[in-house]
Design an enzyme around this catalytic site. Structure first.
Site, PDB file in Angstrom:
ATOM      1  N   LYS A  22     -35.475  81.220 -37.048  1.00 30.47           N
ATOM      2  CA  LYS A  22     -36.835  81.410 -37.577  1.00 30.47           C
ATOM      3  C   LYS A  22     -37.278  80.150 -38.311  1.00 30.47           C
ATOM      4  O   LYS A  22     -38.398  79.682 -38.130  1.00 30.47           O
ATOM      5  CB  LYS A  22     -36.851  82.585 -38.549  1.00 30.47           C
ATOM      6  CG  LYS A  22     -38.087  82.675 -39.432  1.00 30.47           C
ATOM      7  CD  LYS A  22     -38.093  83.872 -40.363  1.00 30.47           C
ATOM      8  CE  LYS A  22     -37.387  83.629 -41.651  1.00 30.47           C
ATOM      9  NZ  LYS A  22     -38.115  82.883 -42.700  1.00 30.47           N
ATOM     10  N   ASN A  23     -36.375  79.593 -39.123  1.00 30.74           N
ATOM     11  CA  ASN A  23     -36.771  78.487 -40.000  1.00 30.74           C
ATOM     12  C   ASN A  23     -36.780  77.128 -39.326  1.00 30.74           C
ATOM     13  O   ASN A  23     -37.134  76.132 -39.946  1.00 30.74           O
ATOM     14  CB  ASN A  23     -35.897  78.485 -41.255  1.00 30.74           C
ATOM     15  CG  ASN A  23     -36.176  79.713 -42.125  1.00 30.74           C
ATOM     16  OD1 ASN A  23     -37.158  80.432 -41.904  1.00 30.74           O
ATOM     17  ND2 ASN A  23     -35.307  79.969 -43.080  1.00 30.74           N
ATOM     18  N   CYS A 116     -41.929  85.377 -49.018  1.00 27.75           N
ATOM     19  CA  CYS A 116     -41.130  86.354 -49.770  1.00 27.75           C
ATOM     20  C   CYS A 116     -41.313  86.153 -51.276  1.00 27.75           C
ATOM     21  O   CYS A 116     -41.361  85.045 -51.769  1.00 27.75           O
ATOM     22  CB  CYS A 116     -39.644  86.172 -49.451  1.00 27.75           C
ATOM     23  SG  CYS A 116     -39.193  86.802 -47.843  1.00 27.75           S
ATOM     24  N   ARG A 121     -42.569  79.912 -55.788  1.00 30.12           N
ATOM     25  CA  ARG A 121     -42.834  79.213 -54.517  1.00 30.12           C
ATOM     26  C   ARG A 121     -43.953  78.164 -54.660  1.00 30.12           C
ATOM     27  O   ARG A 121     -44.936  78.182 -53.939  1.00 30.12           O
ATOM     28  CB  ARG A 121     -43.176  80.185 -53.387  1.00 30.12           C
ATOM     29  CG  ARG A 121     -42.322  81.400 -53.220  1.00 30.12           C
ATOM     30  CD  ARG A 121     -40.872  81.202 -52.867  1.00 30.12           C
ATOM     31  NE  ARG A 121     -40.553  80.569 -51.629  1.00 30.12           N
ATOM     32  CZ  ARG A 121     -40.365  81.197 -50.473  1.00 30.12           C
ATOM     33  NH1 ARG A 121     -40.567  82.484 -50.414  1.00 30.12           N
ATOM     34  NH2 ARG A 121     -39.999  80.537 -49.388  1.00 30.12           N
ATOM     35  N   LEU A 125     -44.470  69.727 -54.484  1.00 30.06           N
ATOM     36  CA  LEU A 125     -43.731  68.636 -53.823  1.00 30.06           C
ATOM     37  C   LEU A 125     -44.375  68.298 -52.470  1.00 30.06           C
ATOM     38  O   LEU A 125     -44.399  67.138 -52.057  1.00 30.06           O
ATOM     39  CB  LEU A 125     -42.266  69.029 -53.633  1.00 30.06           C
ATOM     40  CG  LEU A 125     -41.501  69.340 -54.926  1.00 30.06           C
ATOM     41  CD1 LEU A 125     -40.087  69.830 -54.622  1.00 30.06           C
ATOM     42  CD2 LEU A 125     -41.453  68.122 -55.847  1.00 30.06           C
ATOM     43  N   ASP A 306     -30.087  82.033 -48.658  1.00 31.06           N
ATOM     44  CA  ASP A 306     -30.509  83.114 -47.752  1.00 31.06           C
ATOM     45  C   ASP A 306     -29.364  84.057 -47.378  1.00 31.06           C
ATOM     46  O   ASP A 306     -29.586  85.068 -46.710  1.00 31.06           O
ATOM     47  CB  ASP A 306     -31.131  82.540 -46.469  1.00 31.06           C
ATOM     48  CG  ASP A 306     -32.435  81.830 -46.768  1.00 31.06           C
ATOM     49  OD1 ASP A 306     -32.924  81.094 -45.889  1.00 31.06           O
ATOM     50  OD2 ASP A 306     -32.950  81.978 -47.903  1.00 31.06           O
ATOM     51  N   ARG A 398     -39.690  90.450 -40.111  1.00 32.01           N
ATOM     52  CA  ARG A 398     -40.193  89.073 -40.256  1.00 32.01           C
ATOM     53  C   ARG A 398     -39.145  88.058 -39.802  1.00 32.01           C
ATOM     54  O   ARG A 398     -39.491  86.985 -39.326  1.00 32.01           O
ATOM     55  CB  ARG A 398     -40.534  88.786 -41.723  1.00 32.01           C
ATOM     56  CG  ARG A 398     -41.700  89.572 -42.278  1.00 32.01           C
ATOM     57  CD  ARG A 398     -42.076  89.056 -43.636  1.00 32.01           C
ATOM     58  NE  ARG A 398     -42.148  87.605 -43.602  1.00 32.01           N
ATOM     59  CZ  ARG A 398     -42.007  86.834 -44.682  1.00 32.01           C
ATOM     60  NH1 ARG A 398     -41.780  87.365 -45.854  1.00 32.01           N
ATOM     61  NH2 ARG A 398     -42.083  85.531 -44.581  1.00 32.01           N
TER      62      ARG A 398
HETATM   63  C1  EPZ Z   1     -37.216  77.337 -46.948  1.00 30.50           C
HETATM   64  O1  EPZ Z   1     -38.120  77.763 -47.943  1.00 30.50           O
HETATM   65  C2  EPZ Z   1     -36.875  78.594 -46.155  1.00 30.50           C
HETATM   66  N1  EPZ Z   1     -38.087  79.161 -45.581  1.00 30.50           N
HETATM   67  C3  EPZ Z   1     -36.234  79.626 -47.086  1.00 30.50           C
HETATM   68  O2  EPZ Z   1     -35.857  80.740 -46.279  1.00 30.50           O
HETATM   69  C4  EPZ Z   1     -34.981  79.019 -47.699  1.00 30.50           C
HETATM   70  O3  EPZ Z   1     -34.435  79.944 -48.619  1.00 30.50           O
HETATM   71  C5  EPZ Z   1     -35.319  77.725 -48.426  1.00 30.50           C
HETATM   72  O4  EPZ Z   1     -36.016  76.810 -47.540  1.00 30.50           O
HETATM   73  C6  EPZ Z   1     -34.034  77.062 -48.906  1.00 30.50           C
HETATM   74  O5  EPZ Z   1     -34.283  76.023 -49.726  1.00 30.50           O
HETATM   75  C7  EPZ Z   1     -38.566  78.667 -44.410  1.00 30.50           C
HETATM   76  O6  EPZ Z   1     -38.005  77.740 -43.841  1.00 30.50           O
HETATM   77  C8  EPZ Z   1     -39.792  79.334 -43.845  1.00 30.50           C
HETATM   78  P1  EPZ Z   1     -37.645  74.928 -50.638  1.00 30.50           P
HETATM   79  P2  EPZ Z   1     -38.958  76.678 -48.799  1.00 30.50           P
HETATM   80  O7  EPZ Z   1     -38.875  74.123 -50.608  1.00 30.50           O
HETATM   81  O8  EPZ Z   1     -39.226  75.490 -47.967  1.00 30.50           O
HETATM   82  C9  EPZ Z   1     -38.839  74.689 -55.194  1.00 30.50           C
HETATM   83  C10 EPZ Z   1     -35.782  82.975 -45.611  1.00 30.50           C
HETATM   84  O9  EPZ Z   1     -35.279  83.998 -46.106  1.00 30.50           O
HETATM   85  N2  EPZ Z   1     -40.048  74.008 -54.735  1.00 30.50           N
HETATM   86  O10 EPZ Z   1     -36.370  74.345 -50.099  1.00 30.50           O
HETATM   87  O11 EPZ Z   1     -40.076  77.387 -49.444  1.00 30.50           O
HETATM   88  C11 EPZ Z   1     -38.781  76.144 -54.746  1.00 30.50           C
HETATM   89  O12 EPZ Z   1     -39.499  76.970 -55.654  1.00 30.50           O
HETATM   90  C12 EPZ Z   1     -36.529  82.001 -46.499  1.00 30.50           C
HETATM   91  O13 EPZ Z   1     -35.731  82.663 -44.382  1.00 30.50           O
HETATM   92  C13 EPZ Z   1     -40.886  73.428 -55.681  1.00 30.50           C
HETATM   93  O14 EPZ Z   1     -40.631  73.474 -56.879  1.00 30.50           O
HETATM   94  O15 EPZ Z   1     -37.870  76.321 -49.907  1.00 30.50           O
HETATM   95  C14 EPZ Z   1     -37.298  76.414 -54.776  1.00 30.50           C
HETATM   96  O16 EPZ Z   1     -36.910  76.685 -56.103  1.00 30.50           O
HETATM   97  C15 EPZ Z   1     -36.540  82.422 -47.954  1.00 30.50           C
HETATM   98  N3  EPZ Z   1     -42.014  72.798 -55.251  1.00 30.50           N
HETATM   99  C16 EPZ Z   1     -36.683  75.081 -54.339  1.00 30.50           C
HETATM  100  O17 EPZ Z   1     -37.699  74.091 -54.574  1.00 30.50           O
HETATM  101  C17 EPZ Z   1     -42.336  72.704 -53.910  1.00 30.50           C
HETATM  102  O18 EPZ Z   1     -43.368  72.098 -53.580  1.00 30.50           O
HETATM  103  C18 EPZ Z   1     -36.293  75.029 -52.873  1.00 30.50           C
HETATM  104  O19 EPZ Z   1     -37.417  75.435 -52.134  1.00 30.50           O
HETATM  105  C19 EPZ Z   1     -41.472  73.306 -52.977  1.00 30.50           C
HETATM  106  C20 EPZ Z   1     -40.326  73.943 -53.407  1.00 30.50           C
END
Ligand code: EPZ
Length: 418
Positions: A22-23, A116, A121, A125, A306, A398
């Site tokens: 999915k990701n 989710c 979220r 960044l 995850d 989903r």
């Molecule tokens: C991706 O989410 C995945 N989703 C998530 O999978 C996965 O848990 C996550 O990466 C792992 O890091 C998809 O690919 C659709 P991040 P993403 O940006 O990109 C913070 C699932 O169950 N952050 O790596 O949203 C954020 O709050 C889902 O399949 C900022 O602060 O995750 C988090 O604490 C859930 N500012 C950390 O960074 C930003 O602009 C990592 O988030 C972006 C993120």
């Protein structure tokens, strides 16, 4: 139809075919905005998030045909830079339209993305990265409005926090920029490697994906091409947990063992017997009760957030005491209240939980709150004493293709509530 009846006390044994990731599929679908030529993508998982992504692309004017998990995409008719908010706010992945639409039209207007409820979220960044490349970003009435009055210029960008999503956003915008972009402290997930591989297939010049330093040399335009989505490592891990908690023997096919190194290490620590081949992983509990394992989530190749709820379930019915620390998201323990209702002994602290293994869980009427916890509650129902009902299973659809059907093939008895 948003509920499942699950008969408990099951041992899960057999073979399961793992679907596409999915990701990886979600960002790759939105990367097609960057080209005007035809694209074919195979091993697409049949998920509601994917259907929403397809609807979003069609709303922008892209032509898409979905046949036997293969997508035939014609982005030449793409004609608008602002997708409908009611679709955008359904999925977190919508944010990955921003960079490509900005590049293609010189502007983009996107409602704040959904996803989710496992934390705030934020998307700072993503937006900071685009601004560094030269985009003008305005936030107004829950919309992000991005514009450029000249092509984006490649830059050195240090990520203050490791972010899968933001790494992909910057990579997508840098692909057609002028000059070299370097992303330092980049996320290293396999899905990022797959996105880079897809973009390179279309003519991009990206190196270093999968390491913490990614180089993107801007090119003038992208052409068409074919790509096969990598297997879903989290779906794989979820079915391995299904075998571990039910003391069964399950073999996952069409998967990639090298993406699960950390998960397999923890499952072996729990007492599972693991065998792997080129594209399969077998877990055999040999009827043994698992040992509880300590978990601390971190960016890849660390232990994946995850898989955190699934391991909390494993620890809840294992021998001994364990601690699970969640370092990525600030609100990813909501499911524990449902496991406690079933008899699990879990103490919840701010960033971690303490599990004391019990011998058996009891069936309950459960409420799923997000994607990974819905899968976890369904698995809990498979081993609990009695008939469990899991509500809000739309969360599960989903991210897991035909989850109840695949589990029933392993010996579960899961029925949709009529
Ligand atoms: C991706 O989410 C995945 N989703 C998530 O999978 C996965 O848990 C996550 O990466 C792992 O890091 C998809 O690919 C659709 P991040 P993403 O940006 O990109 C913070 C699932 O169950 N952050 O790596 O949203 C954020 O709050 C889902 O399949 C900022 O602060 O995750 C988090 O604490 C859930 N500012 C950390 O960074 C930003 O602009 C990592 O988030 C972006 C993120």
């Amino acid at each position: 139809m948003n509920k499942l009846y699950i008969e408990g006390n099951k041992k899960l044994n057999g073979n399961v075919l793992i679907s596409g990731s999915k990701n990886a599929a979600l960002p790759i679908l939105f990367m097609t905005i960057l080209t005007k030529e035809k694209i074919k993508i195979s091993n697409i998982p049949q998920l509601t998030d994917i259907n929403i992504a397809i609807k979003l692309l069609k709303s922008l004017g892209t032509k898409i045909v979905n046949k036997n998990k293969i997508l035939y995409i014609d982005p030449s008719t793409l004609n608008t830079f602002s997708p409908p908010y009611y679709l955008v706010k359904k999925i977190r992945a919508s944010i990955w339209m921003l960079g490509p639409l900005l590049t293609r039209f010189g502007k983009a207007k996107i409602f704040f993305p959904g996803g989710c409820k496992i934390g705030l979220r934020p998307i700072n960044l993503h937006l900071n990265g685009l601004a560094k490349l030269g985009a003008k970003i305005i936030k107004k009435d829950n919309y992000i409005i991005a514009s450029i009055d000249q092509p984006l210029i490649g830059k050195y960008i240090y990520m203050e926090k490791i972010s899968v999503g933001a790494t992909i956003t910057i990579m997508s915008a840098a692909t057609l920029s002028i000059g070299m972009t370097i992303i330092e402290n980049a996320a290293k997930e396999p899905e990022i490697i797959d996105v880079a591989k897809f973009l390179n297939t279309l003519g991009a010049e990206i190196t270093g994906a999968g390491s913490n330093k990614i180089y993107i040399k801007g090119v003038l335009k992208l052409h068409g091409g074919y790509h096969k989505i990598i297997p879903d490592r989290i779906e794989t891990g979820t079915f391995l947990i299904a075998a571990a908690i039910s003391r069964g023997l399950v073999t996952c096919h069409n998967t990639e063992p090298k993406y699960l190194t950390n998960i397999l290490k923890k499952l072996s620590e729990a007492g599972a017997n693991i065998k792997t081949g080129k594209n399969w992983i077998q877990l055999d509990m040999k009827e043994k009760k698992p040992m509880a394992v300590n978990i601390s989530t971190s960016p890849y190749p660390g232990f994946p957030t995850d898989m955190q709820p699934q391991f909390a379930l494993l620890n809840s019915i294992s021998k001994g005491k364990s601690v699970i620390i969640e370092n990525i998201f600030e609100n990813r323990f909501a499911y524990t209240s449902e496991l406690i209702k079933m008899g699990a002994k879990i103490e919840i602290k701010k960033k971690y939980i303490i599990c004391n293994g019990v011998s058996k869980l009891s069936a309950e009427n459960l409420i799923a709150t997000d994607l990974r916890s819905s899968a976890t509650l369904i698995l809990a129902g498979c081993i609990a004493k009695g008939i469990t009902v899991v509500n809000n299973i739309h969360h599960c659809k989903r991210g897991y293709e035909s989850f109840p059907i695949k589990l029933n093939k392993l010996g579960a008895n899961i029925q949709h509530m009529q």
